[in-house]
Scaffold this motif. Sequence first.
Motif, PDB file in Angstrom:
ATOM      1  N   MET A   1      16.415 151.914 -27.027  1.00  0.00           N
ATOM      2  CA  MET A   1      16.607 151.846 -28.479  1.00  0.00           C
ATOM      3  C   MET A   1      18.092 151.984 -28.781  1.00  0.00           C
ATOM      4  O   MET A   1      18.690 153.017 -28.463  1.00  0.00           O
ATOM      5  CB  MET A   1      15.850 153.043 -29.102  1.00  0.00           C
ATOM      6  CG  MET A   1      15.265 152.789 -30.441  1.00  0.00           C
ATOM      7  SD  MET A   1      14.203 154.165 -30.928  1.00  0.00           S
ATOM      8  CE  MET A   1      14.387 154.021 -32.701  1.00  0.00           C
ATOM      9  N   THR A   2      18.710 150.938 -29.327  1.00  0.00           N
ATOM     10  CA  THR A   2      20.140 151.051 -29.629  1.00  0.00           C
ATOM     11  C   THR A   2      20.323 151.611 -31.045  1.00  0.00           C
ATOM     12  O   THR A   2      19.458 151.423 -31.904  1.00  0.00           O
ATOM     13  CB  THR A   2      20.844 149.687 -29.516  1.00  0.00           C
ATOM     14  OG1 THR A   2      20.111 148.756 -30.300  1.00  0.00           O
ATOM     15  CG2 THR A   2      20.929 149.214 -28.075  1.00  0.00           C
ATOM     16  N   TYR A   7      22.474 152.729 -40.157  1.00  0.00           N
ATOM     17  CA  TYR A   7      22.313 154.176 -40.356  1.00  0.00           C
ATOM     18  C   TYR A   7      23.419 154.999 -39.689  1.00  0.00           C
ATOM     19  O   TYR A   7      23.739 156.086 -40.149  1.00  0.00           O
ATOM     20  CB  TYR A   7      20.958 154.626 -39.794  1.00  0.00           C
ATOM     21  CG  TYR A   7      19.810 153.786 -40.310  1.00  0.00           C
ATOM     22  CD1 TYR A   7      19.598 153.645 -41.682  1.00  0.00           C
ATOM     23  CD2 TYR A   7      18.945 153.126 -39.439  1.00  0.00           C
ATOM     24  CE1 TYR A   7      18.563 152.870 -42.169  1.00  0.00           C
ATOM     25  CE2 TYR A   7      17.904 152.346 -39.923  1.00  0.00           C
ATOM     26  CZ  TYR A   7      17.718 152.220 -41.286  1.00  0.00           C
ATOM     27  OH  TYR A   7      16.688 151.456 -41.764  1.00  0.00           O
ATOM     28  N   HIS A   8      23.968 154.466 -38.593  1.00  0.00           N
ATOM     29  CA  HIS A   8      24.934 155.267 -37.821  1.00  0.00           C
ATOM     30  C   HIS A   8      26.374 155.092 -38.276  1.00  0.00           C
ATOM     31  O   HIS A   8      27.207 155.955 -38.036  1.00  0.00           O
ATOM     32  CB  HIS A   8      24.806 154.961 -36.330  1.00  0.00           C
ATOM     33  CG  HIS A   8      23.612 155.603 -35.704  1.00  0.00           C
ATOM     34  ND1 HIS A   8      23.660 156.803 -35.033  1.00  0.00           N
ATOM     35  CD2 HIS A   8      22.309 155.232 -35.695  1.00  0.00           C
ATOM     36  CE1 HIS A   8      22.457 157.136 -34.619  1.00  0.00           C
ATOM     37  NE2 HIS A   8      21.609 156.190 -35.001  1.00  0.00           N
ATOM     38  N   ASP A   9      26.682 153.951 -38.894  1.00  0.00           N
ATOM     39  CA  ASP A   9      28.056 153.713 -39.348  1.00  0.00           C
ATOM     40  C   ASP A   9      28.187 154.229 -40.786  1.00  0.00           C
ATOM     41  O   ASP A   9      27.512 153.733 -41.692  1.00  0.00           O
ATOM     42  CB  ASP A   9      28.342 152.204 -39.292  1.00  0.00           C
ATOM     43  CG  ASP A   9      29.766 151.862 -39.744  1.00  0.00           C
ATOM     44  OD1 ASP A   9      30.459 152.748 -40.290  1.00  0.00           O
ATOM     45  OD2 ASP A   9      30.164 150.706 -39.561  1.00  0.00           O
ATOM     46  N   VAL A 111      11.044 151.642 -37.183  1.00  0.00           N
ATOM     47  CA  VAL A 111      12.235 151.571 -36.322  1.00  0.00           C
ATOM     48  C   VAL A 111      11.845 151.716 -34.851  1.00  0.00           C
ATOM     49  O   VAL A 111      12.648 151.397 -33.974  1.00  0.00           O
ATOM     50  CB  VAL A 111      13.329 152.632 -36.682  1.00  0.00           C
ATOM     51  CG1 VAL A 111      13.710 152.544 -38.145  1.00  0.00           C
ATOM     52  CG2 VAL A 111      12.927 154.029 -36.269  1.00  0.00           C
ATOM     53  N   PHE A 112      10.640 152.165 -34.582  1.00  0.00           N
ATOM     54  CA  PHE A 112      10.199 152.331 -33.188  1.00  0.00           C
ATOM     55  C   PHE A 112       9.562 151.022 -32.735  1.00  0.00           C
ATOM     56  O   PHE A 112       8.506 150.623 -33.239  1.00  0.00           O
ATOM     57  CB  PHE A 112       9.250 153.531 -33.074  1.00  0.00           C
ATOM     58  CG  PHE A 112       9.906 154.791 -33.569  1.00  0.00           C
ATOM     59  CD1 PHE A 112      10.874 155.413 -32.810  1.00  0.00           C
ATOM     60  CD2 PHE A 112       9.605 155.301 -34.827  1.00  0.00           C
ATOM     61  CE1 PHE A 112      11.540 156.536 -33.280  1.00  0.00           C
ATOM     62  CE2 PHE A 112      10.252 156.421 -35.309  1.00  0.00           C
ATOM     63  CZ  PHE A 112      11.224 157.047 -34.528  1.00  0.00           C
ATOM     64  N   SER A 201      19.289 144.954 -38.016  1.00  0.00           N
ATOM     65  CA  SER A 201      18.318 146.029 -37.770  1.00  0.00           C
ATOM     66  C   SER A 201      16.998 145.452 -37.250  1.00  0.00           C
ATOM     67  O   SER A 201      16.358 144.672 -37.953  1.00  0.00           O
ATOM     68  CB  SER A 201      18.029 146.782 -39.075  1.00  0.00           C
ATOM     69  OG  SER A 201      19.228 147.190 -39.681  1.00  0.00           O
ATOM     70  N   PRO A 202      16.596 145.843 -36.045  1.00  0.00           N
ATOM     71  CA  PRO A 202      15.302 145.401 -35.549  1.00  0.00           C
ATOM     72  C   PRO A 202      14.203 146.363 -35.996  1.00  0.00           C
ATOM     73  O   PRO A 202      14.378 147.584 -35.934  1.00  0.00           O
ATOM     74  CB  PRO A 202      15.476 145.451 -34.025  1.00  0.00           C
ATOM     75  CG  PRO A 202      16.502 146.501 -33.791  1.00  0.00           C
ATOM     76  CD  PRO A 202      17.333 146.635 -35.026  1.00  0.00           C
ATOM     77  N   ILE A 203      13.079 145.814 -36.433  1.00  0.00           N
ATOM     78  CA  ILE A 203      11.936 146.671 -36.789  1.00  0.00           C
ATOM     79  C   ILE A 203      10.637 146.040 -36.284  1.00  0.00           C
ATOM     80  O   ILE A 203      10.535 144.820 -36.174  1.00  0.00           O
ATOM     81  CB  ILE A 203      11.824 146.957 -38.316  1.00  0.00           C
ATOM     82  CG1 ILE A 203      11.819 145.675 -39.139  1.00  0.00           C
ATOM     83  CG2 ILE A 203      12.913 147.903 -38.773  1.00  0.00           C
ATOM     84  CD1 ILE A 203      11.496 145.922 -40.613  1.00  0.00           C
ATOM     85  N   ALA A 204       9.667 146.906 -36.021  1.00  0.00           N
ATOM     86  CA  ALA A 204       8.362 146.445 -35.541  1.00  0.00           C
ATOM     87  C   ALA A 204       7.376 146.396 -36.712  1.00  0.00           C
ATOM     88  O   ALA A 204       7.562 147.071 -37.729  1.00  0.00           O
ATOM     89  CB  ALA A 204       7.852 147.398 -34.475  1.00  0.00           C
TER      90      ALA A 204
END
Length: 259
Positions: A1-2, A7-9, A111-112, A201-204
């Motif tokens: 998971m990268t 969210y991180h920046d 996000v998972f 952003s990748p999402i499932a």
Amino acid sequence: MTADQLYHDPALAQFYDAENEWTEGLEYCRQLAASCASVLDLGCGTGLFAATLAQEGRCAVTGADPAAAMLDIARARSGGHLVRWLQADARALRLNERFDLIVLTGHAFQVFLTREDQAAVLRTIASHLRPNGRFIFDSRNPLVEEWKEWTPEQSQRTLTHPLLGAIEAWNDVSRDAASGVVSYDSYYRVQASGRLYSACSPIAFPAQERLAELLEEAGLIATSWLGGWDQRPCTADAPEIIVAGTLQGALTPAASTEG
Ligand SMILES: C[S@@+](CC[C@H](N)C(=O)[O-])C[C@H]1O[C@@H](n2cnc3c(N)ncnc32)[C@H](O)[C@@H]1O
């Protein structure tokens, strides 16, 4: 998971609250929390839910998120000083305590991306629920294919940032057919300076059947499945899959007839 830069920046996290206000979903969860002494908010983001709840003063609130940039905003918001914030990954979090209510709000469950990661989060929930504790989370219904609307043309909008002023925002999207993972790009252009920020952003979009299997494996049981925060049934054409439940074996006869 990268680490998702959205969210991180800090440069991107600063747009989160301009996009996301108090929702029907947060209100629903707030009401669920009314009878609780302790609440754990996994993937708490900028902390609107956790801080609002803490300010009401009825329960102890813990918010966990791996993104320092989101937690910095959470700490600084009104009521933020009343919450215990943890910089933590919901898959691995292990506190030596249990909660009356555990929530993942704002589609944080999506996000998972893999079955393994989804299972890990549900095991975290199972490890932190009191015997009669409840959990709730939402995930968009894959059958509705909402991502098809996340095109630049259909997603164009103007936001107001408290310091930067007007922001032009839009998305773009692609879907990997093999995994079903949807990757959406978020673009924010500050009107005054012309500066452009973006993230992918990748999402499932797990199906209801997959969620039911994962809950079973994690030792959890669903007590209700909703298709929207307006409490519509969880049908094939409903926008959301909202599952609430508890630990397996915890159901009283009254609770087992719910939903
Ligand atoms: C769509 S936001 C939802 C935030 C918040 N729950 C809300 O309702 O506004 C998803 C959040 O999940 C967080 N997240 C990403 N990976 C995570 C992980 N492994 N464990 C916990 N949270 C994670 C992100 O940092 C982000 O804050």
